[in-house]
Design a protein around this motif. Structure first.
Motif, mmCIF file in Angstrom:
data_model
loop_
_atom_site.group_PDB
_atom_site.id
_atom_site.type_symbol
_atom_site.label_atom_id
_atom_site.label_comp_id
_atom_site.label_asym_id
_atom_site.label_seq_id
_atom_site.Cartn_x
_atom_site.Cartn_y
_atom_site.Cartn_z
ATOM 1 N N ALA A 107 0.697 -1.218 0.013
ATOM 2 C CA ALA A 107 0.039 -0.043 0.056
ATOM 3 C C ALA A 107 0.895 1.444 0.211
ATOM 4 O O ALA A 107 0.420 2.190 -0.573
ATOM 5 N N GLU A 108 2.011 1.187 0.541
ATOM 6 C CA GLU A 108 2.996 2.166 0.704
ATOM 7 C C GLU A 108 4.174 2.232 -0.598
ATOM 8 O O GLU A 108 5.072 3.058 -0.265
ATOM 9 N N ASP A 109 3.889 1.586 -1.254
ATOM 10 C CA ASP A 109 4.881 1.121 -2.530
ATOM 11 C C ASP A 109 6.078 0.882 -1.871
ATOM 12 O O ASP A 109 7.214 1.466 -2.571
ATOM 13 N N ARG A 110 6.453 -0.093 -0.698
ATOM 14 C CA ARG A 110 7.644 -0.396 -0.183
ATOM 15 C C ARG A 110 8.003 -1.719 -0.254
ATOM 16 O O ARG A 110 8.961 -2.364 0.377
ATOM 17 N N ASN A 111 7.127 -2.471 -1.292
ATOM 18 C CA ASN A 111 7.741 -3.976 -1.336
ATOM 19 C C ASN A 111 9.156 -4.115 -2.034
ATOM 20 O O ASN A 111 9.177 -3.438 -3.122
ATOM 21 N N LYS A 112 9.969 -4.854 -1.123
ATOM 22 C CA LYS A 112 11.089 -5.103 -1.748
ATOM 23 C C LYS A 112 11.609 -6.581 -2.091
ATOM 24 O O LYS A 112 12.536 -6.836 -2.562
ATOM 25 N N ARG A 113 10.443 -7.390 -1.935
ATOM 26 C CA ARG A 113 10.526 -8.968 -2.134
ATOM 27 C C ARG A 113 10.169 -9.188 -3.595
ATOM 28 O O ARG A 113 9.179 -8.725 -4.077
ATOM 29 N N PRO A 114 10.750 -10.287 -4.030
ATOM 30 C CA PRO A 114 10.392 -10.800 -5.444
ATOM 31 C C PRO A 114 9.157 -11.674 -5.217
ATOM 32 O O PRO A 114 8.697 -12.111 -4.273
ATOM 33 N N ALA A 115 8.405 -11.911 -6.460
ATOM 34 C CA ALA A 115 7.290 -12.657 -6.859
ATOM 35 C C ALA A 115 7.540 -14.195 -6.110
ATOM 36 O O ALA A 115 6.687 -14.658 -5.388
ATOM 37 N N ARG A 116 8.788 -14.564 -6.118
ATOM 38 C CA ARG A 116 9.088 -16.007 -5.911
ATOM 39 C C ARG A 116 8.854 -15.849 -4.287
ATOM 40 O O ARG A 116 8.722 -16.989 -4.011
ATOM 41 N N PHE A 117 9.105 -15.004 -3.505
ATOM 42 C CA PHE A 117 9.070 -14.918 -2.156
ATOM 43 C C PHE A 117 7.555 -15.172 -1.743
ATOM 44 O O PHE A 117 7.437 -16.193 -0.963
ATOM 45 N N TYR A 118 6.611 -14.390 -2.535
ATOM 46 C CA TYR A 118 5.160 -14.481 -2.237
ATOM 47 C C TYR A 118 4.746 -16.159 -2.710
ATOM 48 O O TYR A 118 3.767 -16.617 -1.893
ATOM 49 N N ARG A 119 5.340 -16.567 -3.912
ATOM 50 C CA ARG A 119 4.885 -17.919 -4.233
ATOM 51 C C ARG A 119 4.988 -18.954 -3.377
ATOM 52 O O ARG A 119 4.471 -19.832 -2.999
ATOM 53 N N ILE A 120 6.370 -18.973 -2.421
ATOM 54 C CA ILE A 120 6.926 -19.699 -1.450
ATOM 55 C C ILE A 120 5.830 -19.483 -0.147
ATOM 56 O O ILE A 120 5.470 -20.508 0.461
ATOM 57 N N ALA A 121 5.770 -18.096 0.098
ATOM 58 C CA ALA A 121 4.829 -17.635 1.217
ATOM 59 C C ALA A 121 3.322 -18.409 1.204
ATOM 60 O O ALA A 121 2.816 -18.636 2.098
ATOM 61 N N ASN A 122 3.043 -18.226 -0.125
ATOM 62 C CA ASN A 122 1.752 -19.066 -0.283
ATOM 63 C C ASN A 122 1.564 -20.379 0.281
ATOM 64 O O ASN A 122 0.490 -20.794 0.400
ATOM 65 N N GLU A 123 2.582 -21.131 0.308
ATOM 66 C CA GLU A 123 2.807 -22.496 0.450
ATOM 67 C C GLU A 123 2.504 -22.857 2.304
ATOM 68 O O GLU A 123 2.012 -23.777 2.565
ATOM 69 N N VAL A 124 2.768 -21.724 2.831
ATOM 70 C CA VAL A 124 2.752 -21.801 4.508
ATOM 71 C C VAL A 124 1.319 -22.191 4.966
ATOM 72 O O VAL A 124 1.280 -23.335 5.653
ATOM 73 N N PRO A 125 0.641 -21.195 4.639
ATOM 74 C CA PRO A 125 -0.907 -21.692 5.060
ATOM 75 C C PRO A 125 -1.485 -23.160 4.818
ATOM 76 O O PRO A 125 -2.041 -23.727 5.472
ATOM 77 N N THR A 126 -0.902 -23.582 3.430
ATOM 78 C CA THR A 126 -1.181 -25.037 3.058
ATOM 79 C C THR A 126 -0.810 -25.805 3.969
ATOM 80 O O THR A 126 -1.706 -26.951 4.375
ATOM 81 N N LEU A 127 0.493 -25.750 4.119
ATOM 82 C CA LEU A 127 1.245 -26.918 5.209
ATOM 83 C C LEU A 127 0.593 -26.769 6.551
ATOM 84 O O LEU A 127 0.293 -27.832 7.002
ATOM 85 N N LEU A 128 0.482 -25.566 7.077
ATOM 86 C CA LEU A 128 0.038 -25.516 8.309
ATOM 87 C C LEU A 128 -1.549 -26.060 8.388
ATOM 88 O O LEU A 128 -1.824 -26.886 9.359
ATOM 89 N N MET A 129 -2.353 -25.891 7.591
ATOM 90 C CA MET A 129 -3.843 -26.342 7.465
ATOM 91 C C MET A 129 -3.778 -27.905 7.528
ATOM 92 O O MET A 129 -4.578 -28.508 8.081
ATOM 93 N N ILE A 130 -2.762 -28.689 6.555
ATOM 94 C CA ILE A 130 -2.931 -29.976 6.535
ATOM 95 C C ILE A 130 -2.547 -30.608 7.775
ATOM 96 O O ILE A 130 -2.942 -31.403 8.409
ATOM 97 N N GLY A 131 -1.453 -29.946 8.675
ATOM 98 C CA GLY A 131 -1.176 -30.270 9.963
ATOM 99 C C GLY A 131 -2.353 -30.045 10.869
ATOM 100 O O GLY A 131 -2.577 -30.994 11.620
ATOM 101 N N ILE A 132 -3.028 -29.113 10.701
ATOM 102 C CA ILE A 132 -4.156 -28.796 11.787
ATOM 103 C C ILE A 132 -5.294 -29.848 11.561
ATOM 104 O O ILE A 132 -5.917 -30.258 12.343
ATOM 105 N N VAL A 133 -5.656 -30.167 10.382
ATOM 106 C CA VAL A 133 -6.724 -31.065 9.886
ATOM 107 C C VAL A 133 -6.383 -32.404 10.228
ATOM 108 O O VAL A 133 -7.310 -32.928 10.745
#
Length: 141
Positions: A107-133
Motif C-alpha cells: 500500500a505504501e509502495d515499499r515492497n522489496k521482495r520478489p514474486a518468488r518470495f510470495y509464491r513460497i509464502a503462499n505454501e505456508v498456510p497450506t502446510l499449516l492447514m494440513i497439519g491442523i486438519v
C-alpha cells in the motif's frame, strides 16, 4: 446442541480464513509485476486491502473466538493433540500478521521482495492447514 452450532460456525470461519490466506499471497505475486503507481498496482492495493479487512481479519477473529469456546466446552485443552494443533494455529496467526505487514508495504509502495518470495509464502498456510486438519481428525496423541 449449542456446541454443534458453534463448531459449524468455527468451520465456516476457518474456511473463509483459509481462502483469504491462500488468495492474498497469490495477489501479491501478481502485484510484484505491476509498475508502482500504475492503475494495475492501485487495483491490487484495493483488492488486497478489501480481502484483508472484509474477509481475512473477521474470519480469523471468529475462528479464534469459536475455537476457544469449543476448547473450553469440550475439555480439549487437556489433550496432547490439541497442544500441537494450538501451536500450528499460533503459527497460522503469525502468518496472518506477516500478510498484514506485506499488505501495508504494498500500500505504501515499499515492497522489496520478489514474486518468488510470495509464491513460497503462499505454501505456508497450506502446510499449516494440513497439519491442523490431521491433528483434529486423527487425534494421533
Amino acid at each position: 446442541m449449542l456446541y454443534e452450532w458453534i463448531k459449524a460456525l468455527h468451520i465456516i470461519a476457518v474456511i473463509a480464513w483459509m481462502a483469504g490466506m491462500l488468495y492474498l499471497p497469490r495477489l501479491m505475486v501478481y502485484h510484484c509485476a505491476a509498475e508502482v503507481g500504475s492503475v494495475q498496482s492501485e487495483t491490487f492495493k484495493v483488492m488486497e486491502r478489501r480481502l484483508l479487512k472484509a474477509i481475512i481479519n473477521p474470519a480469523m477473529i471468529v475462528t479464534w473466538l469459536a475455537g476457544l469456546w469449543l476448547v473450553y466446552e469440550g475439555g480439549w485443552y487437556k489433550a496432547g493433540w490439541f497442544h500441537a494443533k494450538f501451536a500450528l494455529v499460533l503459527a497460522m496467526s503469525a502468518m496472518h500478521g506477516f500478510l498484514v505487514r506485506w499488505v501495508r508495504e504494498f500500500a505504501e509502495d515499499r515492497n522489496k521482495r520478489p514474486a518468488r518470495f510470495y509464491r513460497i509464502a503462499n505454501e505456508v498456510p497450506t502446510l499449516l492447514m494440513i497439519g491442523i486438519v490431521i491433528l483434529v481428525v486423527v487425534k494421533p496423541f
